[in-house]
Design a protein around this motif. Sequence first.
Motif, short mmCIF file in Angstrom:
data_model
loop_
_atom_site.label_atom_id
_atom_site.label_comp_id
_atom_site.label_asym_id
_atom_site.label_seq_id
_atom_site.Cartn_x
_atom_site.Cartn_y
_atom_site.Cartn_z
N UNK A 149 -8.52 3.30 2.73
CA UNK A 149 -9.57 3.44 1.73
C UNK A 149 -9.22 2.63 0.48
N UNK A 150 -10.26 2.39 -0.32
CA UNK A 150 -10.09 1.83 -1.66
C UNK A 150 -10.89 2.72 -2.61
N UNK A 151 -10.51 2.70 -3.88
CA UNK A 151 -11.26 3.51 -4.85
C UNK A 151 -11.23 2.85 -6.22
N UNK A 152 -12.16 3.33 -7.04
CA UNK A 152 -12.29 2.82 -8.41
C UNK A 152 -12.62 3.99 -9.33
N UNK A 153 -11.91 4.08 -10.45
CA UNK A 153 -12.13 5.16 -11.42
C UNK A 153 -13.48 4.95 -12.09
N UNK A 154 -14.30 6.01 -12.08
CA UNK A 154 -15.64 5.96 -12.66
C UNK A 154 -15.79 6.87 -13.87
N UNK A 155 -14.88 7.83 -14.02
CA UNK A 155 -14.87 8.75 -15.17
C UNK A 155 -13.44 8.88 -15.63
N UNK A 201 -13.63 9.25 -9.39
CA UNK A 201 -13.49 7.97 -8.70
C UNK A 201 -14.48 7.92 -7.55
N UNK A 202 -14.81 6.70 -7.16
CA UNK A 202 -15.59 6.45 -5.96
C UNK A 202 -14.62 5.92 -4.91
N UNK A 203 -14.60 6.58 -3.77
CA UNK A 203 -13.70 6.22 -2.67
C UNK A 203 -14.54 5.71 -1.52
N UNK A 204 -14.14 4.56 -0.96
CA UNK A 204 -14.87 4.06 0.21
C UNK A 204 -13.88 3.74 1.33
N UNK A 205 -14.32 4.11 2.53
CA UNK A 205 -13.55 3.84 3.74
C UNK A 205 -14.56 3.55 4.84
N UNK A 206 -14.73 2.27 5.16
CA UNK A 206 -15.74 1.91 6.15
C UNK A 206 -17.11 2.34 5.67
N UNK A 207 -17.79 3.14 6.47
CA UNK A 207 -19.13 3.59 6.11
C UNK A 207 -19.14 4.97 5.44
N UNK A 208 -17.96 5.45 5.06
CA UNK A 208 -17.85 6.73 4.37
C UNK A 208 -17.66 6.50 2.88
N UNK A 209 -18.41 7.23 2.07
CA UNK A 209 -18.35 7.13 0.61
C UNK A 209 -18.12 8.53 0.04
N UNK A 210 -17.15 8.64 -0.86
CA UNK A 210 -16.85 9.93 -1.48
C UNK A 210 -16.83 9.74 -2.99
N UNK A 211 -17.56 10.59 -3.69
CA UNK A 211 -17.49 10.68 -5.14
C UNK A 211 -16.55 11.85 -5.43
N UNK A 212 -15.44 11.56 -6.05
CA UNK A 212 -14.38 12.54 -6.32
C UNK A 212 -14.41 12.85 -7.82
N UNK A 213 -14.57 14.12 -8.16
CA UNK A 213 -14.61 14.54 -9.57
C UNK A 213 -13.55 15.61 -9.80
N UNK A 214 -12.71 15.39 -10.79
CA UNK A 214 -11.66 16.34 -11.14
C UNK A 214 -11.93 16.85 -12.55
N UNK A 215 -11.89 18.18 -12.70
CA UNK A 215 -12.19 18.80 -13.99
C UNK A 215 -11.00 19.67 -14.39
N UNK A 216 -10.56 19.52 -15.62
CA UNK A 216 -9.38 20.21 -16.14
C UNK A 216 -9.82 21.08 -17.31
N UNK A 217 -9.80 22.40 -17.14
CA UNK A 217 -10.22 23.32 -18.20
C UNK A 217 -9.05 24.18 -18.64
N UNK A 218 -8.80 24.24 -19.95
CA UNK A 218 -7.75 25.14 -20.42
C UNK A 218 -8.18 26.59 -20.22
N UNK A 219 -7.27 27.41 -19.73
CA UNK A 219 -7.51 28.86 -19.57
C UNK A 219 -6.27 29.58 -20.10
N UNK A 220 -6.39 30.86 -20.29
CA UNK A 220 -5.26 31.68 -20.74
C UNK A 220 -4.07 31.44 -19.81
#
Length: 145
Positions: free
Chosen positions: A64-70, A79-98
């Motif tokens: 696969x290859x990917x590119x940071x989008x956020x 990031x957007x990840x592509x591998x052949x005909x498969x496309x994945x939008x990967x979103x990671x969220x970091x929230x402070x908690x107690x």
Amino acid sequence: MARIEESVDIKRPVDQVFAYVTDAKNWPRWESAMLEAEQTSPGQMGIGTTFRGANRVMGRRMVWTSKVTEYEPNKKWGETISSGSTLIEDHLIFDPVEGGTKFTLVYDMQVGGLLKLFAPMVISTMRKQTKGNLSNLKSILEAQA
């Protein structure tokens, strides 16, 4: 399009979780299907940074290859990840908690080609792996305390 969304609370500060999770050298350490990953663009991380790697999917090596989008340090990364005909939008969220960080991982997947025939099985497997991966990540980071 299929969506996988999972979260885990990690007893580590947001900046430490963000730094570990967004470093490609660490991905194979906590993502069970990840065989290899590396940053391919020079310089510091930011929107437009590129990566390449390989995962094991249904017993097969998928490059696969990917590119940071956020990129918002200590808040979100995508990031957007592509591998052949498969496309994945990967979103990671970091929230402070107690006591640490709530880390949320979201995959929006569009499976194509031959894998489309096996999409329900691939998505089910990825969902289980994602839960296990977050457990691995939690164990690794909390052991560093």
